[in-house]
Design a protein around this motif. Structure first.
Motif, PDB file in Angstrom:
ATOM      1  N   TYR A   1       0.863  -1.227   0.064  1.00 60.06           N
ATOM      2  CA  TYR A   1       0.101  -0.204   0.057  1.00 60.06           C
ATOM      3  C   TYR A   1       0.763   1.205   0.075  1.00 60.06           C
ATOM      4  O   TYR A   1       0.582   2.316  -0.752  1.00 60.06           O
ATOM      5  N   LEU A   2       1.916   1.247   0.868  1.00 59.06           N
ATOM      6  CA  LEU A   2       2.895   2.520   0.942  1.00 59.06           C
ATOM      7  C   LEU A   2       3.569   2.512  -0.414  1.00 59.06           C
ATOM      8  O   LEU A   2       3.915   3.807  -0.792  1.00 59.06           O
ATOM      9  N   GLN A   3       3.929   1.535  -0.989  1.00 64.56           N
ATOM     10  CA  GLN A   3       4.639   1.713  -2.146  1.00 64.56           C
ATOM     11  C   GLN A   3       3.654   2.322  -3.309  1.00 64.56           C
ATOM     12  O   GLN A   3       4.200   3.288  -4.035  1.00 64.56           O
ATOM     13  N   GLU A   4       2.513   2.060  -3.320  1.00 58.58           N
ATOM     14  CA  GLU A   4       1.655   2.800  -4.107  1.00 58.58           C
ATOM     15  C   GLU A   4       0.706   3.977  -3.896  1.00 58.58           C
ATOM     16  O   GLU A   4       0.492   4.852  -4.789  1.00 58.58           O
ATOM     17  N   ASN A   5       1.173   4.408  -2.577  1.00 58.16           N
ATOM     18  CA  ASN A   5       0.487   5.673  -2.091  1.00 58.16           C
ATOM     19  C   ASN A   5       1.777   6.490  -1.311  1.00 58.16           C
ATOM     20  O   ASN A   5       1.830   6.290  -0.182  1.00 58.16           O
ATOM     21  N   LYS A   6       2.413   7.147  -2.119  1.00 64.54           N
ATOM     22  CA  LYS A   6       3.764   7.836  -1.780  1.00 64.54           C
ATOM     23  C   LYS A   6       3.297   8.885  -0.574  1.00 64.54           C
ATOM     24  O   LYS A   6       4.463   9.025   0.185  1.00 64.54           O
ATOM     25  N   ASP A   7       2.233   9.202  -0.566  1.00 66.38           N
ATOM     26  CA  ASP A   7       2.254  10.634   0.563  1.00 66.38           C
ATOM     27  C   ASP A   7       1.571  10.066   1.857  1.00 66.38           C
ATOM     28  O   ASP A   7       1.631  10.708   2.703  1.00 66.38           O
ATOM     29  N   THR A   8       1.646   8.689   1.899  1.00 64.18           N
ATOM     30  CA  THR A   8       0.736   8.095   3.223  1.00 64.18           C
ATOM     31  C   THR A   8       1.957   7.757   4.079  1.00 64.18           C
ATOM     32  O   THR A   8       2.804   7.216   3.982  1.00 64.18           O
TER      33      THR A   8
END
Length: 195
Positions: free
Chosen positions: A70-77
């Motif tokens: 998830y973090l790889q796909e959503n860089k601002d999280t």
């Protein structure tokens, strides 16, 4: 003879109620098992689980891997790694999450450590205090069997979060679900009867 029949009937009724109750719990768990996490959440909370020395258990590794993807796909999280150090653990569960996420390319600057909690209630309570002030949309990451109770606890503490289900390893299924049925029962008792 009548006493014996009554006893058999009572045992039968209790067994039937038990089966119905387990079915209800399984239904509630399954409702949350296939959730799809919204994109671009402000934060995710990864709930800790057992670490053997410094190595995360299979169920725990599954949570960490789901969070990493998830973090790889959503860089601002940003991510709150939640979990203290228990018996047989050389490092805190939070530190284990951090190490594994860094191995998977997640920058340390995105990782916030919550390394005091000893159970799901504390995971949520202590992590809540570390959520960035301007954050709105949050996600809880845990295994499929654990998501319903975790989100219920979070909602009870005023957090409007959604879930990201991590697969429960086949090897851990029976033990995990059996323990979770008891944990949910305790949660219900605490929420609806004791309070």
């Amino acid at each position: 003879m009548k006493k014996k029949k009554r006893m058999i009937l009572l045992v039968g009724v209790l067994a039937a109620l038990g089966v119905l109750y387990i079915g209800f719990l399984q239904f509630k768990i399954s409702q949350y098992s296939n959730m799809e996490a919204p994109k671009n959440a402000d934060y995710v909370i990864v709930l800790g689980a057992s670490v053997r020395g410094t190595v995360p258990s299979l169920a725990f590794a599954s949570r960490i891997n789901a969070a990493a993807k998830y973090l790889q796909e959503n860089k601002d999280t940003v991510v709150i790694a939640s979990g203290g150090k228990g018996p047989g653990e050389d490092i805190s569960e939070a530190e284990s999450i951090k190490r594994e996420l860094v191995k998977q390319g997640i920058s340390e600057s995105r990782i916030i450590l919550e390394d005091r909690s000893t159970n799901t209630y504390e995971n949520i309570d202590f992590s809540k205090k570390l959520i960035p002030k301007d954050a709105k949309l949050g996600i809880v990451v845990t295994n499929t069997f654990h998501l319903y109770r975790s989100i219920s606890i979070a909602h009870g503490q005023g957090l409007e979060v959604q879930g990201l289900p991590a697969k429960t390893p086949l090897k851990a299924l029976f033990k995990s679900y059996s323990r979770e049925y008891l944990a949910i029962t305790k949660f219900y008792l605490k929420r609806y009867i004791i309070n």
